[in-house]
Design a protein around this motif. Sequence first.
Motif, PDB file in Angstrom:
ATOM      1  N   ALA A  26      -0.517   3.129   0.446  1.00  0.00           N
ATOM      2  CA  ALA A  26      -0.737   2.833  -0.969  1.00  0.00           C
ATOM      3  C   ALA A  26      -1.807   1.772  -1.166  1.00  0.00           C
ATOM      4  O   ALA A  26      -2.441   1.710  -2.219  1.00  0.00           O
ATOM      5  N   SER A  27      -2.032   0.957  -0.129  1.00  0.00           N
ATOM      6  CA  SER A  27      -3.047  -0.097  -0.198  1.00  0.00           C
ATOM      7  C   SER A  27      -4.430   0.404   0.176  1.00  0.00           C
ATOM      8  O   SER A  27      -5.390  -0.342   0.150  1.00  0.00           O
ATOM      9  N   GLY A  28      -4.527   1.669   0.579  1.00  0.00           N
ATOM     10  CA  GLY A  28      -5.818   2.245   0.951  1.00  0.00           C
ATOM     11  C   GLY A  28      -6.061   2.347   2.440  1.00  0.00           C
ATOM     12  O   GLY A  28      -7.128   2.758   2.870  1.00  0.00           O
ATOM     13  N   MET A  29      -5.079   1.969   3.238  1.00  0.00           N
ATOM     14  CA  MET A  29      -5.205   2.075   4.697  1.00  0.00           C
ATOM     15  C   MET A  29      -4.661   3.436   5.121  1.00  0.00           C
ATOM     16  O   MET A  29      -3.502   3.582   5.476  1.00  0.00           O
ATOM     17  N   GLY A  39      -5.820  -1.409  17.635  1.00  0.00           N
ATOM     18  CA  GLY A  39      -6.344  -2.681  18.101  1.00  0.00           C
ATOM     19  C   GLY A  39      -6.681  -3.666  16.996  1.00  0.00           C
ATOM     20  O   GLY A  39      -7.059  -4.793  17.268  1.00  0.00           O
ATOM     21  N   GLU A  40      -6.543  -3.239  15.750  1.00  0.00           N
ATOM     22  CA  GLU A  40      -6.908  -4.071  14.609  1.00  0.00           C
ATOM     23  C   GLU A  40      -5.653  -4.739  14.041  1.00  0.00           C
ATOM     24  O   GLU A  40      -4.642  -4.087  13.817  1.00  0.00           O
ATOM     25  N   THR A  41      -5.730  -6.040  13.812  1.00  0.00           N
ATOM     26  CA  THR A  41      -4.580  -6.733  13.228  1.00  0.00           C
ATOM     27  C   THR A  41      -4.487  -6.411  11.742  1.00  0.00           C
ATOM     28  O   THR A  41      -5.458  -5.959  11.133  1.00  0.00           O
ATOM     29  N   LEU A  42      -3.330  -6.677  11.179  1.00  0.00           N
ATOM     30  CA  LEU A  42      -3.153  -6.453   9.749  1.00  0.00           C
ATOM     31  C   LEU A  42      -4.139  -7.300   8.961  1.00  0.00           C
ATOM     32  O   LEU A  42      -4.736  -6.840   7.990  1.00  0.00           O
ATOM     33  N   LEU A  47      -8.938  -7.491   5.497  1.00  0.00           N
ATOM     34  CA  LEU A  47     -10.287  -7.982   5.221  1.00  0.00           C
ATOM     35  C   LEU A  47     -11.259  -6.810   5.050  1.00  0.00           C
ATOM     36  O   LEU A  47     -12.038  -6.774   4.088  1.00  0.00           O
ATOM     37  N   VAL A  48     -11.195  -5.844   5.944  1.00  0.00           N
ATOM     38  CA  VAL A  48     -12.079  -4.682   5.888  1.00  0.00           C
ATOM     39  C   VAL A  48     -11.869  -3.898   4.594  1.00  0.00           C
ATOM     40  O   VAL A  48     -12.817  -3.387   4.010  1.00  0.00           O
ATOM     41  N   HIS A  49     -10.613  -3.818   4.143  1.00  0.00           N
ATOM     42  CA  HIS A  49     -10.285  -3.043   2.955  1.00  0.00           C
ATOM     43  C   HIS A  49     -10.326  -3.870   1.659  1.00  0.00           C
ATOM     44  O   HIS A  49      -9.997  -3.365   0.595  1.00  0.00           O
ATOM     45  N   ASP A  54      -2.027 -12.124   1.828  1.00  0.00           N
ATOM     46  CA  ASP A  54      -0.760 -12.723   1.402  1.00  0.00           C
ATOM     47  C   ASP A  54       0.035 -11.771   0.511  1.00  0.00           C
ATOM     48  O   ASP A  54       1.251 -11.640   0.660  1.00  0.00           O
ATOM     49  N   GLU A  55      -0.635 -11.086  -0.391  1.00  0.00           N
ATOM     50  CA  GLU A  55       0.039 -10.110  -1.247  1.00  0.00           C
ATOM     51  C   GLU A  55       0.587  -8.943  -0.407  1.00  0.00           C
ATOM     52  O   GLU A  55       1.706  -8.481  -0.624  1.00  0.00           O
ATOM     53  N   LEU A  56      -0.204  -8.499   0.549  1.00  0.00           N
ATOM     54  CA  LEU A  56       0.232  -7.412   1.420  1.00  0.00           C
ATOM     55  C   LEU A  56       1.453  -7.830   2.227  1.00  0.00           C
ATOM     56  O   LEU A  56       2.425  -7.077   2.353  1.00  0.00           O
ATOM     57  N   MET A  57       1.436  -9.037   2.753  1.00  0.00           N
ATOM     58  CA  MET A  57       2.587  -9.546   3.508  1.00  0.00           C
ATOM     59  C   MET A  57       3.816  -9.668   2.618  1.00  0.00           C
ATOM     60  O   MET A  57       4.934  -9.365   3.060  1.00  0.00           O
TER      61      MET A  57
END
Length: 63
Positions: A26-29, A39-42, A47-49, A54-57
Amino acid sequence: MAEITKDMTIGEMLTVNPGIAPILMASGMHCLGCPSAQGETLEEAALVHGLDIDELMNQIRAL
């Protein structure tokens, strides 16, 4: 269940709690299974998206 942190990779998070997938989608990922997700952290993915980590967490913690 292990605590989800912004320093975990997307793959690690989904292993710990597959229920996170709808929040990420829903966040676009949309590429949760692609190699970069392993291999990519949340935080990096947010950042990429252009997402607020903080809102996502907050959304993830509300599960």
